[in-house]
Design a protein around this motif. Sequence first.
Motif, PDB file in Angstrom:
ATOM      1  N   ASP A   1     -13.701  75.528 -66.398  1.00 47.92           N
ATOM      2  CA  ASP A   1     -13.847  74.367 -67.285  1.00 47.92           C
ATOM      3  C   ASP A   1     -15.113  73.568 -67.008  1.00 47.92           C
ATOM      4  O   ASP A   1     -15.790  73.117 -67.930  1.00 47.92           O
ATOM      5  CB  ASP A   1     -12.634  73.438 -67.135  1.00 47.92           C
ATOM      6  CG  ASP A   1     -11.395  73.979 -67.835  1.00 47.92           C
ATOM      7  OD1 ASP A   1     -11.547  74.810 -68.756  1.00 47.92           O
ATOM      8  OD2 ASP A   1     -10.279  73.572 -67.454  1.00 47.92           O
ATOM      9  N   LYS A   2     -15.436  73.395 -65.704  1.00 52.62           N
ATOM     10  CA  LYS A   2     -16.492  72.454 -65.341  1.00 52.62           C
ATOM     11  C   LYS A   2     -17.687  73.077 -64.639  1.00 52.62           C
ATOM     12  O   LYS A   2     -18.711  72.418 -64.458  1.00 52.62           O
ATOM     13  CB  LYS A   2     -15.909  71.356 -64.445  1.00 52.62           C
ATOM     14  CG  LYS A   2     -14.834  70.529 -65.126  1.00 52.62           C
ATOM     15  CD  LYS A   2     -14.318  69.443 -64.202  1.00 52.62           C
ATOM     16  CE  LYS A   2     -13.255  68.606 -64.891  1.00 52.62           C
ATOM     17  NZ  LYS A   2     -12.724  67.552 -63.990  1.00 52.62           N
TER      18      LYS A   2
ATOM     19  N   PRO B   1     -22.270  70.881 -67.236  1.00 50.73           N
ATOM     20  CA  PRO B   1     -21.347  71.867 -67.821  1.00 50.73           C
ATOM     21  C   PRO B   1     -21.963  72.668 -68.954  1.00 50.73           C
ATOM     22  O   PRO B   1     -21.439  73.714 -69.321  1.00 50.73           O
ATOM     23  CB  PRO B   1     -20.180  71.000 -68.317  1.00 50.73           C
ATOM     24  CG  PRO B   1     -20.754  69.635 -68.483  1.00 50.73           C
ATOM     25  CD  PRO B   1     -21.797  69.505 -67.411  1.00 50.73           C
TER      26      PRO B   1
END
Length: 349
Positions: A97-98, A105
């Motif tokens: 996700d990050k 990101p």
Amino acid sequence: MNGKYDWLTLTTADMGYPMIINYGGFYNEKGEPIASIPSNMELSSQWWSGDSGVMITGDDYKEIPMRMKIKWFSYAEDKFYEGDFVVDKERITQLFDKGIEFNNPNNEYSKYPYIKVAIAPAGQVYLYLEGGNNVLVGAFVAKEVFVDNFKREMRLPIHTEIERDELIKIVLKNTPLQTQQEIAENRISTQIWKDINLHYPWQYTFEIEDDKRPLLIQKENLGANFINSESAWAVLPEFFTTTTPKAIPLEIDANFETEAGRKLTVRIYPGNVNGKEPQYQTYEVQRVREQELVKLYKEFYKEIGSQAFAVHLKISEDVKTAKVYLKKGKIEREIPNVEIQLFDTTFEK
């Protein structure tokens, strides 16, 4: 996409200790298969950069696995290993996700299109996320297992006349002489991969000798490669200037600026030997340098009472040369034979 990500599976093994995966796969919480692990290919490559190639199975977008099952044969040990492991789904999801800590990101370095399985002697299994940066996300130990039918397990043709010991000899004749000697003397190393995967609490510090003014690290072109195949590029300075667990660095690139506006680019290469990066060294040379660094870090960490320390760059007063040390307070140990490239870029456009 509803908790699913676009990723593929890679495999690797150290070129000194060839392996072949008999079967393997990733599974969700319900025990349902998510993706297969590439199998029936001899694995023997550079630990940090090699892989077997991609096996495309299932949907493009997949869940993050909860379990990994794998079985393989180790030619150097003449042993089969099998494991069923719980993987750190929460951490993997966070990284998908990050990206790596402090990273943008939207930067390509924060993407992880591959989950790589790396296997080593004594049933050791290491799990990496690989892409613009590589991150170790799991370490496991499989159990030795015995099989009744070697040819069937290795999926050899029924009519083949080759026996187990003959096949092993054929494969091992192409391994480094160092490995062949270890096998002959019954002393195959199992500690190497545990050592290179040790993470120490260190930060990167720097100074110009006899200059009390701070040398400021910049975020441009900042990054590092580590001894265990991890890497951290396009990260913010906090990744290095904050004391956090990190593996032994083989390379750190950074730009600096003085309060007076002088700009420097410094690249340190602790892993280089005679100007060659690890991937261009012979197996034996690379392994010797690796173990020199492992020994230095281990002994220093023990000497300072297992406390946080610095990898310290000390630039000469005339800003023409530099050295690198392990440093804790007044205790300093120079890292020997570090190749350093130092450039004054103040007037470059």
